[in-house]
Structures are given as structure tokens and as C-alpha cells.
Write a protein that holds these residues in place. Structure first.
Motif, short mmCIF file in Angstrom:
data_model
loop_
_atom_site.label_atom_id
_atom_site.label_comp_id
_atom_site.label_asym_id
_atom_site.label_seq_id
_atom_site.Cartn_x
_atom_site.Cartn_y
_atom_site.Cartn_z
N LYS A 60 18.34 13.58 -17.61
CA LYS A 60 18.72 12.75 -18.77
C LYS A 60 20.15 12.25 -18.65
O LYS A 60 20.46 11.11 -18.97
CB LYS A 60 18.55 13.55 -20.06
N THR A 61 21.03 13.17 -18.21
CA THR A 61 22.43 12.78 -18.07
C THR A 61 22.57 11.65 -17.05
O THR A 61 23.28 10.67 -17.28
CB THR A 61 23.28 13.99 -17.60
N ARG B 124 21.26 8.37 -18.44
CA ARG B 124 22.22 7.80 -19.39
C ARG B 124 23.40 7.17 -18.64
O ARG B 124 23.77 6.03 -18.87
CB ARG B 124 22.72 8.87 -20.36
N GLN B 125 23.93 7.94 -17.69
CA GLN B 125 25.14 7.47 -17.02
C GLN B 125 24.86 6.26 -16.10
O GLN B 125 25.62 5.29 -16.10
CB GLN B 125 25.76 8.62 -16.21
N SER C 113 22.37 4.12 -16.17
CA SER C 113 21.97 2.90 -16.87
C SER C 113 23.18 2.30 -17.60
O SER C 113 23.36 1.08 -17.62
CB SER C 113 20.82 3.16 -17.84
N GLN C 114 24.04 3.15 -18.15
CA GLN C 114 25.27 2.66 -18.78
C GLN C 114 26.09 1.88 -17.77
O GLN C 114 26.66 0.83 -18.07
CB GLN C 114 26.08 3.87 -19.23
N LEU D 125 15.17 0.42 -20.01
CA LEU D 125 16.63 0.57 -20.07
C LEU D 125 17.26 -0.64 -20.75
O LEU D 125 18.17 -0.51 -21.57
CB LEU D 125 17.20 0.76 -18.66
N GLU E 177 16.87 -0.61 -24.43
CA GLU E 177 17.83 0.28 -25.09
C GLU E 177 19.20 -0.37 -25.24
O GLU E 177 19.91 -0.16 -26.22
CB GLU E 177 17.96 1.60 -24.32
N LYS F 169 21.20 0.94 -28.54
CA LYS F 169 21.16 2.39 -28.33
C LYS F 169 21.97 2.80 -27.10
O LYS F 169 22.68 3.79 -27.13
CB LYS F 169 19.70 2.84 -28.18
N ALA F 170 21.84 2.03 -26.04
CA ALA F 170 22.58 2.35 -24.83
C ALA F 170 23.94 1.67 -24.86
O ALA F 170 24.10 0.60 -25.45
CB ALA F 170 21.81 1.87 -23.60
N HIS G 98 30.42 15.28 -22.83
CA HIS G 98 29.50 15.52 -21.71
C HIS G 98 30.18 16.05 -20.47
O HIS G 98 29.52 16.45 -19.52
CB HIS G 98 28.77 14.23 -21.34
#
Ligand code: FE2
Ligand code: FE2
Lengths: 313, 253
Positions: free
Chosen positions: A32-33, A36-37, A39-40, A96, A99, A104-105, A207
Motif C-alpha cells: 500500500k505504501t 501510494r508513493q 502513484s503520487q 490511479l 484517485e 484522493k491522491a 509515514h
């Protein structure tokens, strides 16, 4: 193999600096981390095309125009590599992007500042790509294989971007008073946001600790920020520009530049969506996505018809 | 009074203008494309075309008696002195318009460059030899998209039909030689449009038929760009293109 064994094997790999690969077992939190990272990071590359893209049609010479086009194109390419790296973790690019578009992202807050002059194209290359490089050089050694390999490819291009940006400013600083003033104004506006790119202080960063132990991150926010300031101050001096920080001073005993406190109120405001360009950037992405829907549908329909024709033939 | 510009100078500058203006239009898409891959491709084509424009302008600058640079030619002329064809200055519109504009240009550009490679004027031949590789890729891209969108959905078909209706009238200008082109055609420095015409026509018709798109029947032809009579769109494009050079004259960037 039991969950305990799997976890043990994962931990051993991390410990021994063996890269984790898409087919390997990994803890949910790690996956998950990373999603998140990465895709950010991918969104940042794509949204980052907007402030610079804004100057392509106004670039002051053909040589600069071509270089800027090539640079922005590189950033799009980085977006593609990173989306592909994220997809190895079992999410689709469409999910992605959805989001991102629904808010959201996140993407890097730096792109919520406006590019207002040609000098900003120099400052973005020098400072923004420069700050990104600090982070990305570290991420070449990140524990997830596809992410690390994407970073190795990307870093080569980023250092070229940084030199190109610095060279734009150098030309301005060797030019007329008007050009030099344009360069100084640009540094004044981009300096603090660039320092903010490294994120909150280590003590505030939610994080960070876990990411460090998984070796996704290898250096803390504050360490990276300090390295950036140390590398950048002499470059600003060489340009003959003044860094807009009255507290900036060399510390002989530590061998580092000390600098003032970031305006954290501004930092959080921009993160929350209240920066000067947040709404515009998101709207631009949403519009491109919505107006492109018929194109994507047509491409799919055509491919489908082609398949059908081939089957019939 | 200075001597009039030579046909060769005018032709090199015209080719540069086509590349610069179409490249400018494509670069307006940057960051706003319908899908990331196509965003990158359009930026890439823009980059090729602007790169080609630089080579033509450099060639023009070299042969000009006064001390011109590529940037003087690109940035410091009034609107009437730009000689690009009207097609390339037309606004992007939707993706269908952009794709069709590109296709109509590429369908002429590619066979033209193939022949220009053999020009006895070695400066032109060298640029053409480099450009032809890039343009074969542009042609493949725009042709495939015309087919994809013509064939795809009802909506994409409708949008392509509209684009054809809007842009078809500008295609013929590419094959209508100006005075300076006629001089160069007679001395066989640039290809004769009459020799190109059958191949060009065939490429367009075959593609439209594969795309299931009707060949427009209008006899209307718009021209004038080669002689500096443009549509109103060009002035706005130039205001943006020239902004820095006009606002800060004589500086180094
Ligand atoms: Fe990048
Ligand atoms: Fe970059």
C-alpha cells in the motif's frame, strides 16, 4: 509456507539489500505504501507538465523552445514509467488516475505554484528538478525492484533538466538588469516552496519511520533538505543571486548551511488544496481526461472491430 | 533599397514557417492530451517540426546578405511576412481536428520530402534527408488516428466528418506553387507538385476510405498563406510566440 515464514523471508531480503520483485510475497502495508508513493510520484510528473508547458509557446528563442519541449516530454515519459511500476503492484493506471481526479491522491505541492516569467522555467529546472533529484537519487536504492529501476532511468534525465534550468538562469544573470531582476524575483518565489518539497520535519512525518525500516526511503526529509540547501547555496552565489532567507548562515563546526524556518502554515494550506493553482491544475487534468474520453472509447471500439474483422476473415 | 529575397531564401523560410507554426499548435496540447501516450507523441512531433524549422531558418539566414539569425527570422517579422500555408495555423479544435490537420499536412509533406532529398541544392537535400525519417513516423501516426477515429464510434466518426468539413478547403494550397516556388520548380530544385499530385491524392483517398469517411465534394479552395494573406488565427498565435522577443528586444536568452 506460513505467513510467519513469508514475513521472515521478506525481512531477510530487506536486511540483505535484495530487491523485492512483483511476484514476491510482501506485507500489505508495504504494498500500500508503495502504491501510494509511486502513484503520487507519477501524478507529480504529469501535473508537473502544466506549469512548464505553460511557457512552451512563449519561449524566447527556438533553442530554448526545443529544450523545454524535450524536457516536458521527458516528464510525461517519467509519468509513464512510474505508472507502469505502480501497475506491477496490482493496480491499474485508470484506478490511479481516478484517485487523482477525485482529489484522493496527492501530487507534489510545488506544482500548485504558478510559473509567471521565463525565469521561472530556469528556477523550476534548477530548484524543483534539483530537489526532486535529491529524493530520486536516494530512491535508486529503494527496496522495490521496479521502482528502483524506474528511478535509475529517470535520474539521468533529471540531472540534465537541472543543468538546463541552471543554464537558463546563468544566461539571465549575465544579461541585462531587467533579466537579472527577473531571475531574482523567480528565486524569491521558488526558494521556500522548493524546501517544502522535502515534506514535514522528521518529527512530524507520519509515514517516514516505517518507510525507512522497509528501506523504501533511505534518508529522512530533514537530511535530504539539508543536503539540498548545502548543494544549492553555492550555486545561487555563483549566479550572483540572493537567497530570500535572512537566517541563512554557514556553520563552520557542522559544515552545513543553517537556514530559517519554513512557513508551515503555507505548506499545509497548499497540501490541503488551497494553493494558488491547486484548483486550476486539477481542473486542467479533469478536463483533459473528460475531453479525451471519446478518443479513448473510439480507440477501443476500433481495436474491437479490427479483432472482429480478423476473426470473421 | 535592398535586393529582393531570392526564391531559395523564400522557400527555406516558408518551409521553416510551416514547421514552426504547426509545431506551435501541437505544443499547445502539451499536458492536455486525451491520453498520456498521445500527449507525449504530439509533443514529440512538435519537437521534430520545430527542429526542422530551425534547420530551414538557419539555411535561410546563411544565404541572406544581412546578419540574420534563426531567431530573427522566427520571431521578428510582422504577420504578413509569414508564408506558412493556412492549414497549419488553424486552431487545434478537438483531437479529431488536430489529427486531420496533421494527416493532411503529412500526406503532402512525406512524398514532398522524399523527392526533396534529391535536390541539387545540397542544403535542402540534407534537411530533407533528416526530416523524412521523422515525417514518415508522423504520417504513420496521423494516418492511423484518422482511421481509428473514422472507424471507432459514432461520436468519433461524427467529429472526424466535422473536421473534414472544416479543414478540407485548406489542403490544396500545399500543391499550389507561389511565384518563388515556380522558379525553383523550373530549375528542378524543388519537386513539381504535378508529379506529387497522384500519390498525394491516392494516399488521402485510400486513408479516408479505410476510415469509412466521405470524401468532401466541395470545390472551395482557400489559399494565400504563401503570400502572407492569413486567416485571423495567425496573429494571435504570433502575439504569443513573439511575446518575449518583443517585450525585451535585443537580449540574449
Ligand atoms: Fe521527472
Ligand atoms: Fe525533470
Amino acid at each position: 509456507m506460513t505467513l510467519v515464514d513469508l514475513q521472515k523471508r521478506f525481512d531477510e531480503k530487506i536486511e540483505a539489500e535484495v530487491k523485492i520483485e512483483p511476484k514476491d510475497w510482501m506485507p500489505d502495508g508495504y504494498r500500500k505504501t508503495l502504491i501510494r508513493q509511486i502513484s503520487q510520484h507519477a501524478h507529480s510528473e504529469v501535473v508537473g507538465m502544466l506549469p512548464e508547458g505553460n511557457w512552451i509557446t512563449r519561449a524566447p528563442s527556438l533553442r530554448r523552445k526545443a529544450a523545454l519541449l524535450a524536457k516536458v516530454q521527458d516528464e510525461g515519459g517519467h509519468g509513464l514509467y512510474l505508472y507502469a511500476a505502480a501497475e506491477t503492484l496490482g493496480v491499474s493506471r485508470e484506478e490511479l488516475i481516478d484517485e487523482l481526479l477525485c482529489g484522493k491522491a496527492k501530487y507534489s505541492s510545488i506544482f500548485n505554484y504558478p510559473a509567471l516569467s521565463w525565469a521561472d522555467i530556469g528556477a523550476i529546472g534548477w530548484l524543483v528538478d534539483g530537489a526532486a533529484i535529491m529524493n530520486q537519487v536516494m530512491l535508486q536504492r529503494t527496496s522495490y525492484g521496479p521502482y528502483s529501476r524506474a528511478m535509475i532511468r529517470i535520474c539521468k534525465e533529471e540531472s540534465f533538466h537541472q543543468r538546463q534550468g541552471y543554464e537558463i538562469l546563468l544566461t539571465l544573470c549575465r544579461g541585462s538588469d531587467e533579466q537579472k531582476a527577473m531571475a531574482q524575483d523567480s528565486l524569491n518565489r521558488w526558494w521556500w516552496p522548493s524546501l517544502m518539497m522535502f515534506g514535514p520535519h522528521d518529527s512530524e512525518s507520519t509515514h517516514s519511520e516505517q518507510s525507512m525500516s522497509w528501506k523504501i526511503k533511505r534518508k529522512s526529509n530533514d537530511e535530504l533538505r539539508q543536503a539540498f540547501v548545502d548543494a544549492t547555496v553555492p550555486q545561487a552565489r555563483y549566479l550572483g543571486l540572493t537567497i530570500p532567507d535572512p537566517d541563512l548562515k554557514w556553520n563552520e563546526s557542522t559544515g552545513h548551511w543553517e537556514f530559517g524556518e519554513i512557513d508551515w502554515e503555507e505548506f499545509w494550506q497548499v497540501v490541503k488544496g488551497n494553493g494558488i493553482c491547486n484548483r486550476q491544475r486539477l481542473k486542467d487534468r479533469i478536463r483533459a481526461h473528460e475531453e479525451g474520453a471519446w478518443v479513448r472509447e473510439a480507440a477501443m471500439a476500433h481495436a474491437e472491430k479490427q479483432r472482429h474483422r480478423r476473426d470473421v476473415a | 533599397m535592398s535586393a529582393p529575397d531570392s526564391p531559395l531564401f523564400l522557400f527555406a523560410r516558408h518551409m521553416g514557417d510551416n514547421g514552426l507554426i504547426l509545431g506551435h499548435r501541437l505544443s499547445e496540447w502539451c499536458g492536455h492530451g486525451p491520453v498520456l501516450e498521445q500527449d507525449i507523441t504530439m509533443t514529440n512531433i512538435a519537437l521534430d517540426l520545430i527542429g526542422q524549422a530551425r534547420l530551414y531558418y538557419q539555411l535561410a539566414a546563411e544565404m541572406h546578405p544581412s546578419d540574420l539569425t534563426e531567431d530573427d527570422i522566427a520571431y521578428l517579422r510582422p504577420e504578413r511576412a509569414y508564408s506558412n500555408v493556412l492549414l497549419v495555423e488553424q486552431p487545434n479544435g478537438d483531437f479529431a481536428h488536430t489529427v486531420l490537420r496533421q494527416f493532411l499536412f503529412d500526406a503532402w509533406h512525406l512524398p514532398f520530402l522524399h523527392r526533396l532529398c534529391d535536390s541539387p541544392e545540397s542544403g535542402l537535400g540534407e534537411i530533407a534527408a533528416k526530416a523524412v525519417k521523422e515525417v514518415s513516423y508522423h504520417y504513420r501516426w496521423s494516418r492511423e488516428w484518422v482511421i481509428r477515429l473514422g472507424d471507432g464510434t459514432e461520436e468519433s466518426h461524427r467529429r472526424m466528418t466535422q473536421a473534414l468539413d472544416d479543414l478540407w478547403i485548406y489542403r490544396e494550397e500545399l500543391l499550389l506553387p507561389s511565384d518563388w516556388e515556380q522558379t525553383l520548380i523550373r530549375s528542378e530544385i524543388i519537386p513539381d507538385p504535378d508529379v506529387l499530385r497522384p500519390e498525394w491524392q491516392h494516399a488521402i483517398h485510400a486513408t479516408l476510405s479505410e476510415a469509412g469517411l466521405p470524401i468532401p465534394q466541395t470545390p472551395v479552395i482557400q489559399q494565400g498563406g504563401k503570400n502572407g494573406i492569413h486567416t485571423e488565427h495567425l496573429g494571435h498565435l504570433l502575439a504569443e510566440l513573439q511575446y518575449m522577443q518583443r517585450a525585451y528586444p535585443g537580449q540574449v536568452w
